[in-house]
Design a protein around this motif. Structure first.
Motif, PDB file in Angstrom:
ATOM      1  N   ALA A 144      47.459  42.885  22.768  1.00  0.00           N
ATOM      2  CA  ALA A 144      47.428  42.155  23.980  1.00  0.00           C
ATOM      3  C   ALA A 144      47.010  42.836  25.226  1.00  0.00           C
ATOM      4  N   GLY A 145      47.056  44.171  25.109  1.00  0.00           N
ATOM      5  CA  GLY A 145      46.312  45.042  26.221  1.00  0.00           C
ATOM      6  C   GLY A 145      44.894  44.954  26.282  1.00  0.00           C
ATOM      7  N   ARG A 146      44.310  44.729  25.187  1.00  0.00           N
ATOM      8  CA  ARG A 146      42.810  44.981  24.761  1.00  0.00           C
ATOM      9  C   ARG A 146      42.515  43.389  25.220  1.00  0.00           C
ATOM     10  N   GLU A 147      43.238  42.393  25.216  1.00  0.00           N
ATOM     11  CA  GLU A 147      42.804  41.082  25.527  1.00  0.00           C
ATOM     12  C   GLU A 147      42.918  40.869  27.134  1.00  0.00           C
ATOM     13  N   CYS A 148      43.904  41.521  27.649  1.00  0.00           N
ATOM     14  CA  CYS A 148      44.092  41.631  28.940  1.00  0.00           C
ATOM     15  C   CYS A 148      42.695  42.157  29.606  1.00  0.00           C
ATOM     16  N   THR A 149      42.430  43.336  28.979  1.00  0.00           N
ATOM     17  CA  THR A 149      41.127  43.941  29.710  1.00  0.00           C
ATOM     18  C   THR A 149      39.774  43.230  29.377  1.00  0.00           C
ATOM     19  N   ARG A 150      39.895  42.375  28.469  1.00  0.00           N
ATOM     20  CA  ARG A 150      38.455  41.412  27.894  1.00  0.00           C
ATOM     21  C   ARG A 150      38.581  40.303  29.114  1.00  0.00           C
ATOM     22  N   ARG A 151      39.675  39.826  29.172  1.00  0.00           N
ATOM     23  CA  ARG A 151      39.734  38.564  30.117  1.00  0.00           C
ATOM     24  C   ARG A 151      39.725  39.232  31.523  1.00  0.00           C
ATOM     25  N   ALA A 152      40.126  40.416  31.872  1.00  0.00           N
ATOM     26  CA  ALA A 152      39.772  40.944  33.274  1.00  0.00           C
ATOM     27  C   ALA A 152      38.370  41.095  33.562  1.00  0.00           C
ATOM     28  N   LEU A 153      37.688  41.690  32.563  1.00  0.00           N
ATOM     29  CA  LEU A 153      36.391  42.069  32.849  1.00  0.00           C
ATOM     30  C   LEU A 153      35.471  40.658  32.944  1.00  0.00           C
ATOM     31  N   SER A 154      35.672  39.588  32.176  1.00  0.00           N
ATOM     32  CA  SER A 154      35.363  38.484  32.202  1.00  0.00           C
ATOM     33  C   SER A 154      35.337  37.755  33.482  1.00  0.00           C
ATOM     34  N   TRP A 155      36.672  37.650  33.953  1.00  0.00           N
ATOM     35  CA  TRP A 155      37.054  37.110  35.195  1.00  0.00           C
ATOM     36  C   TRP A 155      36.500  37.873  36.317  1.00  0.00           C
ATOM     37  N   SER A 156      36.378  39.149  36.609  1.00  0.00           N
ATOM     38  CA  SER A 156      36.090  39.752  37.588  1.00  0.00           C
ATOM     39  C   SER A 156      34.482  39.665  37.937  1.00  0.00           C
ATOM     40  N   ASP A 157      33.796  39.621  36.575  1.00  0.00           N
ATOM     41  CA  ASP A 157      32.320  39.379  36.540  1.00  0.00           C
ATOM     42  C   ASP A 157      32.213  37.910  36.993  1.00  0.00           C
ATOM     43  N   GLU A 158      32.968  37.022  36.936  1.00  0.00           N
ATOM     44  CA  GLU A 158      32.620  35.811  37.598  1.00  0.00           C
ATOM     45  C   GLU A 158      33.176  35.411  38.975  1.00  0.00           C
ATOM     46  N   PHE A 159      34.456  36.166  39.231  1.00  0.00           N
ATOM     47  CA  PHE A 159      34.993  35.594  40.524  1.00  0.00           C
ATOM     48  C   PHE A 159      35.081  36.802  41.584  1.00  0.00           C
ATOM     49  N   LEU A 160      34.578  37.909  41.055  1.00  0.00           N
ATOM     50  CA  LEU A 160      34.820  39.115  42.053  1.00  0.00           C
ATOM     51  C   LEU A 160      33.161  39.843  42.197  1.00  0.00           C
ATOM     52  N   ALA A 161      32.279  39.375  41.635  1.00  0.00           N
ATOM     53  CA  ALA A 161      31.041  39.926  41.483  1.00  0.00           C
ATOM     54  C   ALA A 161      30.313  40.193  42.818  1.00  0.00           C
ATOM     55  N   ASP A 162      30.762  39.374  43.800  1.00  0.00           N
ATOM     56  CA  ASP A 162      30.237  39.573  45.298  1.00  0.00           C
ATOM     57  C   ASP A 162      30.995  40.491  45.997  1.00  0.00           C
ATOM     58  N   LEU A 163      32.141  41.002  45.505  1.00  0.00           N
ATOM     59  CA  LEU A 163      32.791  41.766  46.284  1.00  0.00           C
ATOM     60  C   LEU A 163      32.817  43.248  45.618  1.00  0.00           C
ATOM     61  N   VAL A 164      32.790  43.277  44.018  1.00  0.00           N
ATOM     62  CA  VAL A 164      32.924  44.551  43.353  1.00  0.00           C
ATOM     63  C   VAL A 164      31.541  45.461  43.545  1.00  0.00           C
ATOM     64  N   MET A 165      31.714  46.602  43.744  1.00  0.00           N
ATOM     65  CA  MET A 165      30.416  47.512  43.817  1.00  0.00           C
ATOM     66  C   MET A 165      30.208  48.484  42.680  1.00  0.00           C
ATOM     67  N   GLY A 166      30.129  47.709  41.471  1.00  0.00           N
ATOM     68  CA  GLY A 166      30.016  48.487  40.237  1.00  0.00           C
ATOM     69  C   GLY A 166      30.886  48.153  39.288  1.00  0.00           C
ATOM     70  N   PRO A 167      30.806  48.661  37.943  1.00  0.00           N
ATOM     71  CA  PRO A 167      32.020  48.511  36.993  1.00  0.00           C
ATOM     72  C   PRO A 167      33.170  49.235  37.133  1.00  0.00           C
ATOM     73  N   PRO A 168      34.392  48.455  36.798  1.00  0.00           N
ATOM     74  CA  PRO A 168      35.706  49.232  37.009  1.00  0.00           C
ATOM     75  C   PRO A 168      35.574  50.540  36.031  1.00  0.00           C
ATOM     76  N   ARG A 169      36.330  51.363  36.315  1.00  0.00           N
ATOM     77  CA  ARG A 169      36.989  52.596  35.504  1.00  0.00           C
ATOM     78  C   ARG A 169      38.046  52.128  34.717  1.00  0.00           C
ATOM     79  N   ILE A 170      38.195  52.117  33.357  1.00  0.00           N
ATOM     80  CA  ILE A 170      39.070  51.399  32.604  1.00  0.00           C
ATOM     81  C   ILE A 170      39.943  52.683  31.889  1.00  0.00           C
ATOM     82  N   MET A 171      41.149  52.977  31.946  1.00  0.00           N
ATOM     83  CA  MET A 171      41.969  53.684  31.292  1.00  0.00           C
ATOM     84  C   MET A 171      42.884  52.884  30.550  1.00  0.00           C
TER      85      MET A 171
END
Length: 101
Positions: free
Chosen positions: A60-87
């Motif tokens: 479930a945690g992996r699925e969340c990260t997958r969805r988070a990356l997809s969502w942020s690429d689509e809906f935060l791309a104009d606000l995010v200044m590079g890839p997220p750091r993920i732990m």
């Protein structure tokens, strides 16, 4: 229990907008993942957003990260200044409301 922490670098002055979009757009998505426990967004006082996701299982945690990356690429791309750091990993010790587990 599994925890994911993601740190997103946000453009200067765009933090409030990133938080609003996350609250309104991503939070409903993550709450629908089976095994969802909790989601938190933190403002550490700089130009980043830190998110903490808790799930019952690693899958479930992996699925969340997958969805988070997809969502942020689509809906935060104009606000995010590079890839997220993920732990991510299993929770090995915790405490809730003063109780040790």
């Amino acid at each position: 229990m599994h925890m994911s922490i993601r740190q997103y670098p946000i453009a200067w002055g765009k933090l409030d907008e990133a938080v609003r979009r996350t609250r309104e757009g991503f939070l409903p998505i993550i709450c629908g993942i089976p095994g969802f426990v909790a989601y938190h967004v933190m403002d550490p006082g700089d130009t980043t957003i830190i998110t903490v996701s808790l799930f019952e299982t690693e899958d479930a945690g992996r699925e969340c990260t997958r969805r988070a990356l997809s969502w942020s690429d689509e809906f935060l791309a104009d606000l995010v200044m590079g890839p997220p750091r993920i732990m991510a990993g299993p929770i090995v010790a915790d405490g809730i409301a003063g109780l040790q587990m």
